[in-house]
Design a protein around this motif. Sequence first.
Motif, PDB file in Angstrom:
ATOM      1  N   VAL A   4       0.826  -1.213   0.000  1.00  0.00           N
ATOM      2  CA  VAL A   4       0.000   0.000   0.000  1.00  0.00           C
ATOM      3  C   VAL A   4       0.859   1.263   0.000  1.00  0.00           C
ATOM      4  CG1 VAL A   4      -1.488   1.374   1.530  1.00  0.00           C
ATOM      5  CG2 VAL A   4      -2.094  -0.986   0.997  1.00  0.00           C
ATOM      6  N   LEU A   5       1.910   1.255   0.806  1.00  0.00           N
ATOM      7  CA  LEU A   5       2.734   2.461   0.963  1.00  0.00           C
ATOM      8  C   LEU A   5       3.420   2.861  -0.333  1.00  0.00           C
ATOM      9  CD1 LEU A   5       4.154   1.663   4.491  1.00  0.00           C
ATOM     10  CD2 LEU A   5       3.037   3.801   3.865  1.00  0.00           C
ATOM     11  N   GLN A   6       3.738   1.896  -1.181  1.00  0.00           N
ATOM     12  CA  GLN A   6       4.408   2.219  -2.444  1.00  0.00           C
ATOM     13  C   GLN A   6       3.616   3.240  -3.255  1.00  0.00           C
ATOM     14  OE1 GLN A   6       5.317  -1.156  -4.921  1.00  0.00           O
ATOM     15  NE2 GLN A   6       5.997   0.103  -6.635  1.00  0.00           N
ATOM     16  N   TYR A   7       2.292   3.168  -3.180  1.00  0.00           N
ATOM     17  CA  TYR A   7       1.447   4.017  -4.019  1.00  0.00           C
ATOM     18  C   TYR A   7       0.717   5.115  -3.250  1.00  0.00           C
ATOM     19  CZ  TYR A   7       2.295   0.172  -7.223  1.00  0.00           C
ATOM     20  OH  TYR A   7       2.907  -0.774  -8.009  1.00  0.00           O
ATOM     21  N   ASN A   8       0.831   5.140  -1.940  1.00  0.00           N
ATOM     22  CA  ASN A   8       0.010   6.072  -1.157  1.00  0.00           C
ATOM     23  C   ASN A   8       0.769   6.963  -0.185  1.00  0.00           C
ATOM     24  OD1 ASN A   8      -2.971   5.210  -1.795  1.00  0.00           O
ATOM     25  ND2 ASN A   8      -1.851   3.293  -1.521  1.00  0.00           N
ATOM     26  N   ALA A   9       2.060   6.757  -0.003  1.00  0.00           N
ATOM     27  CA  ALA A   9       2.817   7.584   0.947  1.00  0.00           C
ATOM     28  C   ALA A   9       3.071   8.972   0.373  1.00  0.00           C
ATOM     29  CB  ALA A   9       4.132   6.914   1.300  1.00  0.00           C
ATOM     30  N   HIS A  10       3.172   9.948   1.260  1.00  0.00           N
ATOM     31  CA  HIS A  10       3.493  11.326   0.880  1.00  0.00           C
ATOM     32  C   HIS A  10       4.856  11.709   1.448  1.00  0.00           C
ATOM     33  CE1 HIS A  10      -0.821  11.473   0.121  1.00  0.00           C
ATOM     34  NE2 HIS A  10      -0.705  12.676  -0.398  1.00  0.00           N
ATOM     35  N   GLU A  11       5.664  12.371   0.636  1.00  0.00           N
ATOM     36  CA  GLU A  11       6.898  12.957   1.163  1.00  0.00           C
ATOM     37  C   GLU A  11       6.540  14.177   2.014  1.00  0.00           C
ATOM     38  OE1 GLU A  11      10.610  12.293  -1.741  1.00  0.00           O
ATOM     39  OE2 GLU A  11       9.010  13.482  -2.644  1.00  0.00           O
ATOM     40  N   ILE A  12       7.199  14.311   3.159  1.00  0.00           N
ATOM     41  CA  ILE A  12       6.949  15.441   4.057  1.00  0.00           C
ATOM     42  C   ILE A  12       8.098  16.429   3.932  1.00  0.00           C
ATOM     43  CG2 ILE A  12       6.686  16.141   6.476  1.00  0.00           C
ATOM     44  CD1 ILE A  12       5.465  13.376   7.014  1.00  0.00           C
ATOM     45  N   TYR A  13       7.758  17.686   3.709  1.00  0.00           N
ATOM     46  CA  TYR A  13       8.812  18.695   3.580  1.00  0.00           C
ATOM     47  C   TYR A  13       8.540  19.892   4.486  1.00  0.00           C
ATOM     48  CZ  TYR A  13       5.944  21.936   0.776  1.00  0.00           C
ATOM     49  OH  TYR A  13       4.981  22.822   0.355  1.00  0.00           O
ATOM     50  N   HIS A  14       9.628  20.555   4.872  1.00  0.00           N
ATOM     51  CA  HIS A  14       9.573  21.872   5.495  1.00  0.00           C
ATOM     52  C   HIS A  14      10.389  22.811   4.617  1.00  0.00           C
ATOM     53  CE1 HIS A  14       8.687  20.169   9.817  1.00  0.00           C
ATOM     54  NE2 HIS A  14       7.717  19.944   8.958  1.00  0.00           N
ATOM     55  N   THR A  15      10.175  24.106   4.770  1.00  0.00           N
ATOM     56  CA  THR A  15      10.868  25.083   3.929  1.00  0.00           C
ATOM     57  C   THR A  15      12.020  25.719   4.691  1.00  0.00           C
ATOM     58  OG1 THR A  15       8.777  25.585   2.807  1.00  0.00           O
ATOM     59  CG2 THR A  15      10.587  27.139   2.507  1.00  0.00           C
ATOM     60  N   MET A  16      13.198  25.650   4.105  1.00  0.00           N
ATOM     61  CA  MET A  16      14.368  26.304   4.700  1.00  0.00           C
ATOM     62  C   MET A  16      14.466  27.726   4.147  1.00  0.00           C
ATOM     63  SD  MET A  16      18.360  25.101   4.847  1.00  0.00           S
ATOM     64  CE  MET A  16      18.721  25.407   3.111  1.00  0.00           C
ATOM     65  N   VAL A  17      14.472  28.705   5.037  1.00  0.00           N
ATOM     66  CA  VAL A  17      14.540  30.112   4.642  1.00  0.00           C
ATOM     67  C   VAL A  17      15.864  30.709   5.097  1.00  0.00           C
ATOM     68  CG1 VAL A  17      12.038  30.360   4.722  1.00  0.00           C
ATOM     69  CG2 VAL A  17      13.378  30.896   6.748  1.00  0.00           C
ATOM     70  N   THR A  18      16.208  31.839   4.533  1.00  0.00           N
ATOM     71  CA  THR A  18      17.451  32.513   4.899  1.00  0.00           C
ATOM     72  C   THR A  18      17.175  33.584   5.953  1.00  0.00           C
ATOM     73  OG1 THR A  18      17.249  34.220   3.199  1.00  0.00           O
ATOM     74  CG2 THR A  18      18.305  32.150   2.549  1.00  0.00           C
ATOM     75  N   ASP A  19      18.227  34.099   6.557  1.00  0.00           N
ATOM     76  CA  ASP A  19      18.075  35.190   7.524  1.00  0.00           C
ATOM     77  C   ASP A  19      17.603  36.463   6.846  1.00  0.00           C
ATOM     78  OD1 ASP A  19      18.807  33.852   9.872  1.00  0.00           O
ATOM     79  OD2 ASP A  19      20.927  34.043   9.392  1.00  0.00           O
ATOM     80  N   GLU A  20      17.962  36.605   5.558  1.00  0.00           N
ATOM     81  CA  GLU A  20      17.691  37.854   4.862  1.00  0.00           C
ATOM     82  C   GLU A  20      16.260  37.952   4.333  1.00  0.00           C
ATOM     83  OE1 GLU A  20      20.351  35.870   4.062  1.00  0.00           O
ATOM     84  OE2 GLU A  20      21.703  37.000   5.382  1.00  0.00           O
ATOM     85  N   HIS A  21      15.695  36.807   3.851  1.00  0.00           N
ATOM     86  CA  HIS A  21      14.404  36.882   3.173  1.00  0.00           C
ATOM     87  C   HIS A  21      13.692  35.543   3.263  1.00  0.00           C
ATOM     88  CE1 HIS A  21      11.465  38.063   0.086  1.00  0.00           C
ATOM     89  NE2 HIS A  21      11.922  39.306   0.228  1.00  0.00           N
ATOM     90  N   CYS A  22      12.365  35.586   3.421  1.00  0.00           N
ATOM     91  CA  CYS A  22      11.621  34.331   3.585  1.00  0.00           C
ATOM     92  C   CYS A  22      11.303  33.653   2.261  1.00  0.00           C
ATOM     93  CB  CYS A  22      10.342  34.559   4.387  1.00  0.00           C
ATOM     94  SG  CYS A  22       9.168  35.701   3.622  1.00  0.00           S
TER      95      CYS A  22
END
Length: 664
Positions: free
Chosen positions: A443-461
């Motif tokens: 099941v996981l082969q076809y139904n899993a989602h990659e989880i991401y967070h966003t890396m931002v810089t000190d200068e700008h989001c």
Amino acid sequence: MEYDTNYHQVCSTRTVQSDKKGFFNEFYVDVKDACGDKWLQNYFGKLKSNAARILSIFSDREVCDPVLGVLEHVQPVYKQKDVLLSSQRRAQADKFYLMSCSSKIPDERKELLQQALGHANLAVMRAPGPQVDTAIDNGLSLAMAYRTRATILITMGEGEAALSDLKLATNFGLETKESVDYYCKMAKAYAVMGEKARAEISLKIAEKLAGADSALIAACRKEVAAAQHAKPERAPHKEAVVPALTHGENPALSGAANVVKLVDTKEKGRFVVANEGIKTGDVVLCENPVAACLLPSFFGTNCHHCFKRLRTPVACLHCSGIAFCSAQCMGEACESYHRFECQFMDLFIGSGMSILCFIALRVFTQASSLDDGLTTANLLFEHLCSHQDERQADDHLQRSLMAGFLMRVLQKAQYFGRRKTEGVNPTAVELQVATALLGLLQVLQYNAHEIYHTMVTDEHCFEGCRVIYLGAGLYGTGSYFNHECCPSVAGYYVGKKLVLAATKPHRPNETVAVNYGPIFTKMNLKERQRSLRGRYAFSCNCMTCQENWPLLQKIDKQVRFWCTSANCVNLLRFPKDLAKDVRCPRCRKNISLKESVVRLIKVEEQYREAAEAMQAQKTNEAIDLFKEAIDAFFQIAALPHKDTLIAQQSLLKCLADTGSTFKK
């Protein structure tokens, strides 16, 4: 399109074993060689159920000897505690802290404090639990490591984190009843936080304990006064916002909004459509995962439980391989899944097993009981796509062996309770669990989602921001969203919570589609179809594929406007001469597109205003402008339209900025 079986096999294998250097690949190859291709294809490959496949690898004479021979040697392998190393790191932390106190150069002082904090973090991670090893620090290495780190954090202006460490130090054995130093540190931590009343209470307790030693209290009061004006070394990071579902939660579809519903057709199976009209920006899903796991490469940088970026890690009391962001996360993990996984983490990494195997195991280790784990696993297998009947014999064998390996780990971790024998041969209940694990791996082969967070810089989001994939999760309702090569919703994450928001308006009963990876703006039709067939075993027939839309960079300036005649749904090309009407071939009326062009000009102006708001880091303002403008575009025209596609991508960036972000 021709089906590339070799590519599909490579993609499928990667969902079981992500690292060919791991020992599991050798185990699989040895078993495959031992059983022979004739038995594999003519017998094992023709078994009709996962239960039969699991029973086969443990009982059929062609394979059981090499299987049992390897699984009998499964033992705990994990990064253990090291009290000596912990005390050495603590000494280094003290050294760099003292150096920072004597430094007069701000940048140098800041760097020395960072080094001190790094050593203190390692001291915390490697220290055993209280009274485990009394040869050094009288069994209080962990408490002393937390106390040392608290001192550093106070100086860095991080009072809340320091206070948390002081409380942990007392929890793990630090004597506080007669400690003047402890209450002085508490006072400074509260002062840094701006809580003057609590700082004064702590000072008075310290003063009472100090007795005649007035000089000590005077010095402490001076430090507290200075701490009240101290600025944190790091600016506080904004907290992610969990959005509200548009029009509330659908009672029939967990985590989904009332604006969507689940339908079932013979051609497409179960999938999500609009229940009513949906506007751009509407939140259609906000769902916690059934199970989610962090990638091993982030074990040292992110919380094992909530995935938050680590600043001051809290350690498991038994292993040094993973970390938590707080005592709460540590407690929740160690009371459920981590007590079974703790001593096998390095074994999992050494096996080379994929993140999907971690998730399959987690479904059981996090369950409140074995029966609950079986119930969850069996329901997922029943309701989600597994393509069980279309798999090759090699694939079935590989996944069956992985399920057997995971079951063996559960045996050794005493998940099933104390067993009468150390042998591998599974009991009836253990066979059920192994069978359910095999179903989850399919099941996981076809139904899993990659989880991401966003890396931002000190200068700008936004400028220089990057998507960082931290792990993967299985989402019960999220798995029902079908793929289109031009998706109509965009996903981002708040911790492990999956949020889907509309990037275009939807009519009632219109498919609400996500994108599984191959997106038309970056991949041509042939590449997309090959990828989808190889990774997900289907050919896409969405409008983007039917009309073979060009890549984003190749989209021309031509716009397709909706016919303005009532009840006509035909698309008309941008007129060469705006002064002349256009003949609609569907309704056979002469149509003036002047007003549509004027409205398009206004839409593109709003896109520019939204982009300027992004440049000024006014995220919410940009979101509102993009939502209004995109809705207005779809009232008059249709994709592909380059500026609108860029606006949709920019809207996703803005939405992700309200989710989980971190600074490097």
